[in-house]
Design an enzyme around this catalytic site. Sequence first.
Site, PDB file in Angstrom:
ATOM      1  N   HIS B 115       0.936  -1.146  -0.086  1.00  0.00           N
ATOM      2  CA  HIS B 115      -0.048  -0.034  -0.262  1.00  0.00           C
ATOM      3  C   HIS B 115       0.705   1.345  -0.131  1.00  0.00           C
ATOM      4  CE1 HIS B 115      -1.565   3.348   2.568  1.00  0.00           C
ATOM      5  NE2 HIS B 115      -2.393   3.325   1.729  1.00  0.00           N
ATOM      6  N   HIS B 150      12.509  -1.853   4.588  1.00  0.00           N
ATOM      7  CA  HIS B 150      12.744  -0.626   5.446  1.00  0.00           C
ATOM      8  C   HIS B 150      14.055  -0.004   5.108  1.00  0.00           C
ATOM      9  CE1 HIS B 150       9.654  -0.881   8.499  1.00  0.00           C
ATOM     10  NE2 HIS B 150       9.334  -2.210   8.171  1.00  0.00           N
TER      11      HIS B 150
END
Lengths: 308, 308
Positions: B115, B150
Amino acid sequence: MSVLTERLDKHSIRDWFADLQKNICSEISQADGGADFIFDVWERPEGGGGCTRILQNGNILEKAGVGFTAASGILSPKAVASMVGNTLASQSHEFFATGVSIVMHPRSPMVPIIHMNVRYFELTDGIWWFGGGIDLTPHYVIKEDAVYFHQALKNVCDAFDASYYAKFKAWADDYFFITHRNETRGIGGIFFDQLKADESHSKEQIFEFVKAVGNAFAPTYAHILKKNANLPYSEVEKEWQSIRRGRYVEFNLVLDRGTKFGLETNGRTESILMSMPPMAKWGYNLQPKEGTPEFASSLLFQKGINWV
Amino acid sequence: MSVLTERLDKHSIRDWFADLQKNICSEISQADGGADFIFDVWERPEGGGGCTRILQNGNILEKAGVGFTAASGILSPKAVASMVGNTLASQSHEFFATGVSIVMHPRSPMVPIIHMNVRYFELTDGIWWFGGGIDLTPHYVIKEDAVYFHQALKNVCDAFDASYYAKFKAWADDYFFITHRNETRGIGGIFFDQLKADESHSKEQIFEFVKAVGNAFAPTYAHILKKNANLPYSEVEKEWQSIRRGRYVEFNLVLDRGTKFGLETNGRTESILMSMPPMAKWGYNLQPKEGTPEFASSLLFQKGINWV
């Protein structure tokens, strides 16, 4: 307070609901003929608890949940205000809530989803009310079934108050409405809340009405189950069922007050979300084609249709 | 107001977002290799509109939606108050909102859901802010991918402000948290809102950061897509994917602020709910067994895990 009213205390209402849950599970399991309800007894850390009964992979029912709850505790002034207005909201109140909630998802797209809830709520200071409702969500609207279903509910209502059916039917149309889809969840039924004693209805009479609603559930649904369980269907109908189940999910997670209240107040998630269908699908901008049975049904997911 | 600030008006931000949507669709469609995005241009009766691009039944992606919106209109005093506090709330305000929203559901359970959202909001009186975020929802958490994802976001953040990643990573942990399940939606990412000019950041610099987030999306996700698309899986993994997709539905319909705001304010439902998975499942009280890969992943859907 009459002797009768004193006898009709919260514990006898709770016990009746607990029996209703068992009776419904027994009747529905027999109608299904392929699986029994398993059950989980659970406690609520803040007071009370419940029993959740689930049938999965039956002959007719793919997933059916029947929940019984009896909860007690303290309601904050804010929660009291949201329920009964500001008159009592200057202080916290003890509450007691008990009820039975049901959602059943059949395997066949030709058999409707059904939902029922009956509930009793009590605050200190003698404030109490009943609420509840039954609504039917066919994937394909079969007129004969819609008439049968609404007639059964009308019969229950008419035995108590000639004004109930029209009022509670309109209430269901409004409540089971998926605003963002501009359609009702199914063909409605009855919905009522904050039913209290007044000059024409004693507490006993209202409870008798709620009992009649609860008792009507199993025979009414069993009739529709058995009637439609052997209707033929193909992948086309299964696909439409999956789409309609998606709408059911949207209603329950976005709009259903009980679900929202339960999830926001740290309720038992698995018992609240037993209402979810076993499987649901979403596509982009899916619209049934004119002239198809899916299109015909979609035109009937609207408010204000008088089936009886 | 500097010359630069005057040049960075809402229309140039809107145009950049419109281009971002096209570029992302082109890059993701190429990475998928099996389907193109179709698109719907739509108008908002109250002002502005958008373009929704959808890819379905690709090689790797089962359903992917990339939405662009540019809306304008009048915000009520109440809506202004809920957004910026009471200081400006004595009157209605004109608003302008533009952004890109993305959700992609892969076919393989070994490929994560992703998303992204980047957005710009402006009120009259020179009030404006940026917001956005990217988060990854693997059905199975693969450590190497989590670290890669990340690290990519940290690199984007570090180029602008050494404090951003830690702050926005914690914000994502909090935002993408499914309260009623006591678990995060996936492995998080970054989330930020109400990013405004201050002594260390001009409007141009903040927009450069938001552009960098937007530009990082396609290469980062394409890398993970291609890396995992050919991993083997069976019905066991498909089943777990369906359950995790159910949790994704729960987050979006119960908790996601953008979805709730859109549905409540009569937004375009099909564009808002393009985030729904193609299919999801719910069982009663499903818990992965200890020692399984599903159990191992479920332990990682928690806040505060430092991947880099």
